[in-house]
Design a protein around this motif. Sequence first.
Motif, mmCIF file in Angstrom:
data_model
loop_
_atom_site.group_PDB
_atom_site.id
_atom_site.type_symbol
_atom_site.label_atom_id
_atom_site.label_comp_id
_atom_site.label_asym_id
_atom_site.label_seq_id
_atom_site.Cartn_x
_atom_site.Cartn_y
_atom_site.Cartn_z
ATOM 1 N N UNK A 1 0.828 -1.208 0.000
ATOM 2 C CA UNK A 1 0.000 0.000 0.000
ATOM 3 C C UNK A 1 0.862 1.258 0.000
ATOM 4 N N UNK A 2 1.897 1.246 0.822
ATOM 5 C CA UNK A 2 2.800 2.397 0.880
ATOM 6 C C UNK A 2 3.486 2.620 -0.463
ATOM 7 N N UNK A 3 3.921 1.544 -1.096
ATOM 8 C CA UNK A 3 4.602 1.653 -2.383
ATOM 9 C C UNK A 3 3.685 2.238 -3.454
ATOM 10 N N UNK A 4 2.425 1.801 -3.471
ATOM 11 C CA UNK A 4 1.496 2.332 -4.467
ATOM 12 C C UNK A 4 1.173 3.798 -4.195
ATOM 13 N N UNK A 5 1.115 4.188 -2.941
ATOM 14 C CA UNK A 5 0.887 5.604 -2.616
ATOM 15 C C UNK A 5 2.045 6.450 -3.145
ATOM 16 N N UNK A 6 3.259 5.986 -2.920
ATOM 17 C CA UNK A 6 4.417 6.731 -3.400
ATOM 18 C C UNK A 6 4.504 6.706 -4.930
ATOM 19 N N UNK A 7 4.066 5.604 -5.543
ATOM 20 C CA UNK A 7 4.038 5.570 -7.005
ATOM 21 C C UNK A 7 3.079 6.633 -7.535
ATOM 22 N N UNK A 8 1.945 6.785 -6.885
ATOM 23 C CA UNK A 8 0.979 7.810 -7.292
ATOM 24 C C UNK A 8 1.563 9.211 -7.101
ATOM 25 N N UNK A 9 2.352 9.398 -6.043
ATOM 26 C CA UNK A 9 2.946 10.705 -5.789
ATOM 27 C C UNK A 9 4.046 11.025 -6.796
ATOM 28 N N UNK A 10 4.856 10.027 -7.138
ATOM 29 C CA UNK A 10 6.042 10.262 -7.956
ATOM 30 C C UNK A 10 5.846 9.985 -9.446
ATOM 31 N N UNK A 11 4.687 9.510 -9.847
ATOM 32 C CA UNK A 11 4.451 9.216 -11.261
ATOM 33 C C UNK A 11 4.752 10.447 -12.113
ATOM 34 N N UNK A 12 5.477 10.224 -13.211
ATOM 35 C CA UNK A 12 5.974 11.350 -14.012
ATOM 36 C C UNK A 12 4.861 12.203 -14.623
ATOM 37 N N UNK A 13 3.839 11.562 -15.165
ATOM 38 C CA UNK A 13 2.806 12.287 -15.918
ATOM 39 C C UNK A 13 1.627 12.717 -15.058
ATOM 40 N N UNK A 14 1.173 11.837 -14.183
ATOM 41 C CA UNK A 14 -0.031 12.149 -13.403
ATOM 42 C C UNK A 14 0.222 12.172 -11.899
ATOM 43 N N UNK A 15 1.483 12.168 -11.513
ATOM 44 C CA UNK A 15 1.820 12.134 -10.097
ATOM 45 C C UNK A 15 1.455 13.408 -9.360
ATOM 46 N N UNK A 16 1.131 13.261 -8.097
ATOM 47 C CA UNK A 16 0.732 14.401 -7.279
ATOM 48 C C UNK A 16 1.852 15.428 -7.158
ATOM 49 N N UNK A 17 3.086 14.970 -7.026
ATOM 50 C CA UNK A 17 4.210 15.892 -6.849
ATOM 51 C C UNK A 17 4.446 16.731 -8.098
ATOM 52 N N UNK A 18 4.472 16.088 -9.261
ATOM 53 C CA UNK A 18 4.690 16.842 -10.500
ATOM 54 C C UNK A 18 3.520 17.758 -10.827
ATOM 55 N N UNK A 19 2.302 17.350 -10.488
ATOM 56 C CA UNK A 19 1.144 18.235 -10.689
ATOM 57 C C UNK A 19 1.272 19.480 -9.827
ATOM 58 N N UNK A 20 1.713 19.296 -8.602
ATOM 59 C CA UNK A 20 1.899 20.437 -7.710
ATOM 60 C C UNK A 20 2.977 21.371 -8.237
ATOM 61 N N UNK A 21 4.085 20.789 -8.687
ATOM 62 C CA UNK A 21 5.155 21.617 -9.256
ATOM 63 C C UNK A 21 4.683 22.348 -10.504
ATOM 64 N N UNK A 22 3.849 21.700 -11.306
ATOM 65 C CA UNK A 22 3.333 22.327 -12.519
ATOM 66 C C UNK A 22 2.454 23.523 -12.182
ATOM 67 N N UNK A 23 1.643 23.406 -11.127
ATOM 68 C CA UNK A 23 0.802 24.535 -10.701
ATOM 69 C C UNK A 23 1.645 25.715 -10.238
ATOM 70 N N UNK A 24 2.836 25.407 -9.726
ATOM 71 C CA UNK A 24 3.734 26.464 -9.262
ATOM 72 C C UNK A 24 4.617 26.992 -10.393
#
Length: 293
Positions: free
Chosen positions: A118-141
Motif C-alpha cells: 500500500x505504501x509503495x502504491x501511494x508513493x508511485x501515485x505521488x512520484x508518477x511522471x505524468x499524473x503524479x501528485x508531486x509533478x502536478x503540484x510543481x506544474x501549478x507552481x
Amino acid sequence: MGDWLSSKRVAPYIFLAPVFIFALIFFVVPLGFAAGTSFTDWDAVSTPKWVGLHNYTYLLGRDRFFLASIGITFYFAAGSVIVGVPAALVIAAMISRSRYEAFWRTVYWLPMVTNIVAVAYIWWYILNDTSGLLNRTLDLLGLPGPNWLTTPSMAMISVILVASWMSVGQNVLVFLTGLNEIDESYYEAARLDGANPAQLFWHVTIPLLRPTILFVLITSLITALSSFVLILILTEGGPARSTMVTGLYLYDMAFTDLRLGRASAAAYILFAIIFAVSLVQLRLLRRGGLESH
C-alpha cells in the motif's frame, strides 16, 4: 499420562511445539527444498535435472546481469543507510526534547504498521511522471517536474528516499529508547563547562549512543540488502535495469523466466552475502561497538 504431560521438563516443549511446527513447515522445509533445487535445472513443469554447481558458477562467472544486480543492491543499501539513519537520529533527538514525544512516536511509527504494498502504491501515485501528485503540484507552481521514476539516475534516488522514509519510524523509536537511557547528569556537567546544544549532541549524545547507532546500522543494512517489494512496485527494476536489485532479479528469474534452480542458487548467494556482512558487523559489536575502532 497426565502427570507426564504436566511435568516441568515436558510442559515447556508442549507449549513451544506450535512454534516449532510452524518454523519447520514454513522455514526449514522451504529452505531445504530451495537448497536442493539450487543444484538442478528446473522450470517447475518438467522433471528437475541435476547440474551440480553449474548454477552457482554461471551466476558468479558468466551472468553479468546478476553481478551488476549485486552492485546495484549495495548502492541502494548504502544510500538507504546514509540517508535514513542520520535522519532518524536527528528526528529522535528533536522528539526526545519535545513535550509531545508520545504523539510523535505514533506519527513516525505509522509507516511501519502500514502494508508495504500500500505504501509503495501511494508513493508511485505521488512520484508518477505524468499524473503524479508531486509533478502536478510543481506544474501549478510553474516549476518543471523531473522524471522521478523513468530516468535511471533519478529513479534510484527516488527509491532510496522512499525506502529511507519507510525505515525512519522504526529507527526513530530505537534511537529514542537509547536517548532516554542517557543520564541527564552528563548533559548538566557539559552545560556547566559551557557546551552549547550542538556540542552537547556531538560530544555527549553521539558517544553515549554508539551501541544503539551500531545496532541500527546492522538492522538497516540487512533490511536494505534484502529489499525488493518496494522497487518491484515503483520501478520494476527499470529504467534500463538501473534499480534491478538482486532480490528483484532472482524474483524475475524464478517467476518470469521459470529458472527456479538458478533463482534458488541466486537466493543462497544473496543469503551468503547478507550473512557475511552481518558477521562483520556483529564482530564489531562483540569487540565493544564503535568505541574500540
